[in-house]
Design a protein around this motif. Structure first.
Motif, short mmCIF file in Angstrom:
data_model
loop_
_atom_site.label_atom_id
_atom_site.label_comp_id
_atom_site.label_asym_id
_atom_site.label_seq_id
_atom_site.Cartn_x
_atom_site.Cartn_y
_atom_site.Cartn_z
N ARG A 148 61.41 63.48 33.02
CA ARG A 148 62.61 62.64 32.82
C ARG A 148 62.23 61.36 32.10
O ARG A 148 62.99 60.85 31.27
CB ARG A 148 63.24 62.33 34.18
CG ARG A 148 63.74 63.53 34.95
CD ARG A 148 64.84 64.32 34.25
NE ARG A 148 64.36 65.16 33.16
CZ ARG A 148 63.72 66.33 33.34
NH1 ARG A 148 63.47 66.77 34.56
NH2 ARG A 148 63.34 67.04 32.30
N LEU A 149 61.06 60.79 32.41
CA LEU A 149 60.59 59.61 31.70
C LEU A 149 60.33 59.93 30.23
O LEU A 149 60.70 59.16 29.34
CB LEU A 149 59.31 59.08 32.36
CG LEU A 149 58.61 57.91 31.66
CD1 LEU A 149 59.52 56.70 31.61
CD2 LEU A 149 57.30 57.57 32.38
N VAL A 150 59.74 61.09 29.99
CA VAL A 150 59.48 61.51 28.61
C VAL A 150 60.79 61.73 27.86
O VAL A 150 60.92 61.37 26.68
CB VAL A 150 58.62 62.80 28.60
CG1 VAL A 150 58.57 63.41 27.21
CG2 VAL A 150 57.20 62.48 29.08
N ASP A 151 61.77 62.31 28.52
CA ASP A 151 63.07 62.53 27.88
C ASP A 151 63.72 61.21 27.48
O ASP A 151 64.37 61.11 26.42
CB ASP A 151 64.00 63.30 28.82
CG ASP A 151 63.56 64.75 29.01
OD1 ASP A 151 62.82 65.25 28.15
OD2 ASP A 151 63.96 65.37 30.02
N VAL A 185 53.30 58.85 22.78
CA VAL A 185 52.97 59.40 24.10
C VAL A 185 53.86 60.58 24.48
O VAL A 185 53.35 61.63 24.92
CB VAL A 185 53.05 58.29 25.16
CG1 VAL A 185 53.05 58.90 26.57
CG2 VAL A 185 51.86 57.34 25.02
N PRO A 186 55.19 60.50 24.36
CA PRO A 186 56.01 61.65 24.79
C PRO A 186 55.75 62.92 24.00
O PRO A 186 55.90 64.02 24.53
CB PRO A 186 57.45 61.15 24.60
CG PRO A 186 57.35 59.99 23.67
CD PRO A 186 56.03 59.37 23.93
N ILE A 187 55.35 62.80 22.75
CA ILE A 187 55.07 63.99 21.93
C ILE A 187 53.89 64.75 22.51
O ILE A 187 53.94 65.97 22.74
CB ILE A 187 54.81 63.58 20.47
CG1 ILE A 187 56.03 62.87 19.88
CG2 ILE A 187 54.44 64.80 19.63
CD1 ILE A 187 55.79 62.30 18.50
N PHE A 188 52.79 64.03 22.77
CA PHE A 188 51.59 64.68 23.31
C PHE A 188 51.83 65.16 24.73
O PHE A 188 51.33 66.23 25.12
CB PHE A 188 50.41 63.71 23.27
CG PHE A 188 49.95 63.37 21.89
CD1 PHE A 188 49.43 64.34 21.06
CD2 PHE A 188 50.01 62.07 21.42
CE1 PHE A 188 48.99 64.04 19.78
CE2 PHE A 188 49.58 61.75 20.14
CZ PHE A 188 49.07 62.74 19.32
N ALA A 189 52.57 64.41 25.54
CA ALA A 189 52.81 64.79 26.92
C ALA A 189 53.59 66.10 27.01
O ALA A 189 53.22 67.02 27.75
CB ALA A 189 53.56 63.68 27.65
N ARG A 190 54.66 66.21 26.25
CA ARG A 190 55.47 67.43 26.29
C ARG A 190 54.70 68.62 25.74
O ARG A 190 54.80 69.74 26.28
CB ARG A 190 56.76 67.21 25.51
CG ARG A 190 57.69 68.41 25.51
CD ARG A 190 59.00 68.06 24.84
NE ARG A 190 59.80 67.18 25.68
CZ ARG A 190 60.59 67.62 26.65
NH1 ARG A 190 60.67 68.91 26.93
NH2 ARG A 190 61.31 66.77 27.36
N LEU A 191 53.93 68.40 24.69
CA LEU A 191 53.18 69.51 24.09
C LEU A 191 52.11 70.04 25.04
O LEU A 191 51.95 71.26 25.21
CB LEU A 191 52.55 69.05 22.77
CG LEU A 191 51.77 70.11 21.99
CD1 LEU A 191 52.67 71.28 21.61
CD2 LEU A 191 51.16 69.49 20.73
N LEU A 192 51.36 69.14 25.67
CA LEU A 192 50.30 69.58 26.58
C LEU A 192 50.90 70.24 27.82
O LEU A 192 50.38 71.25 28.30
CB LEU A 192 49.44 68.39 26.99
CG LEU A 192 48.27 68.71 27.93
CD1 LEU A 192 47.34 69.75 27.31
CD2 LEU A 192 47.48 67.45 28.26
N ARG A 193 51.99 69.69 28.34
CA ARG A 193 52.64 70.31 29.50
C ARG A 193 53.08 71.73 29.18
O ARG A 193 52.87 72.66 29.96
CB ARG A 193 53.84 69.48 29.91
CG ARG A 193 54.71 70.15 30.97
CD ARG A 193 56.04 69.44 31.10
NE ARG A 193 56.91 70.08 32.06
CZ ARG A 193 57.90 70.93 31.73
NH1 ARG A 193 58.11 71.24 30.46
NH2 ARG A 193 58.66 71.47 32.67
N SER A 194 53.73 71.92 28.03
CA SER A 194 54.19 73.26 27.65
C SER A 194 53.04 74.23 27.50
O SER A 194 53.11 75.39 27.92
CB SER A 194 54.99 73.18 26.34
OG SER A 194 56.12 72.33 26.48
#
Length: 314
Positions: A148-151, A185-194
């Motif tokens: 949610r923070l990333v969104d 930060v959100p780009i790398f966070a979402r990519l690594l999570r996926s």
């Protein structure tokens, strides 16, 4: 009486007729990717541009005829004329509006752009991987809170977010690095999570769970190393964006420093008033930004193709 024919030259093994291929069965993913990159003209072109950019930035004190803020030709500047390439002996590309050597400014500007691009991407990569590991490794409410923070961060345009952060931190190179890094930060966070979520059901993860390994051990020793490939590729592509964003923030006046400081974005800012009499002051820094971004993009796209089996060219 039967006649026995002699064996054909080279034996009966059909494998001997096939062309010699690299032994991909025993090579790692990265070795195979490097082999493919060496055969890709796009990767070679991107690597040449990136290496040239890195060498110019690293050897700026040796290559530049003058310092980044030196003004050796200020006596040749008039209100209606700025000497262009070859007009004044000793200045190959001419002078800027302050009397600085344009060639030296471009060379020192490469060093400034490299520093901002690498540091900001490293900050974004570190922060994004931390959030991505927590979200992808633990799941549950931790994943929900982080995503949610990333969104929220992704809902704001990347450049607008960087401008807001840089303006809040104050003018300066460090403010630009932090602003660009936070926006990535959100780009790398979402990519690594996926990537980590897609690896959760793999056989090696199930085997590690069967052996009774802890969640932290499985995440850091097995899940993360096999999920980080796409993130590294994205970091290469993000370097191109970081160079462009750094120039954009400096163009908007958020880079700080003195007006004659060598930085490609700042050079574009002070070239606006002289477009009619000295268009090279805007054209050359813009060309440097475009070529550098192109090099990182070509190399990143080629690396993505080499690591992704679905997009590999046969």
């Amino acid at each position: 009486m039967s006649t026995t024919l002699p064996p054909a030259p080279g034996g009966n093994d059909s494998a001997s007729k096939d062309p010699v291929l690299p032994d991909s069965g025993g090579t790692s993913l990265w070795k195979d990717a490097f082999y493919r990159l060496r055969r890709n003209p796009q990767a070679i072109a991107g690597a040449i541009i990136v290496v040239a950019f890195l060498l110019v930035a690293a050897l700026a004190p040796v290559l530049a005829p003058y310092g980044g803020e030196d003004l050796p030709g200020r006596t040749h500047i008039t209100p209606t004329h700025i000497p262009g390439p070859g007009e004044v002996p000793g200045f190959v590309l001419g002078l800027d509006r302050f009397g600085g050597d344009l060639l030296s400014k471009l060379i020192w500007g490469a060093q400034s752009s490299l520093l901002i691009g690498v540091v900001s991407t490293a900050l974004g990569l570190a922060g994004g991987m931390l959030l991505g590991v927590l979200a992808g490794g633990f799941g549950g409410w931790v994943d929900n809170v982080i995503m949610r923070l990333v969104d929220i961060l992704l809902s704001v345009p990347n450049l607008l977010l960087a401008v807001s952060i840089a303006a809040a931190l104050g003018q300066g190179a460090y403010a630009i690095m932090i602003a660009i890094g936070v926006s990535q930060v959100p780009i790398f966070a979402r990519l690594l999570r996926s990537s980590m979520i897609s690896q959760r059901g793999a056989d090696y993860i199930l085997a590690a769970q069967t052996l009774g390994l802890s969640r932290g051990t499985i995440t850091m020793s097995h899940l993360l190393p096999n999920s980080v490939g796409p993130v590294i590729v994205q970091a290469t592509l993000t370097l191109a964006t970081a160079v462009i964003d750094a120039a954009a923030l400096s163009f908007l006046g958020l880079g700080g420093g003195r007006p004659q400081t060598a930085e490609w974005g700042r050079m574009l800012t002070y070239a606006q008033d002289e477009l009619g009499i000295a268009p090279q002051l805007a054209f050359l820094p813009g060309l440097c930004i475009a070529i550098t971004a192109l090099g990182f993009t070509l190399l990143g796209e080629s690396l993505r193709e080499a690591l992704d089996p679905k997009s590999r060219q046969k």
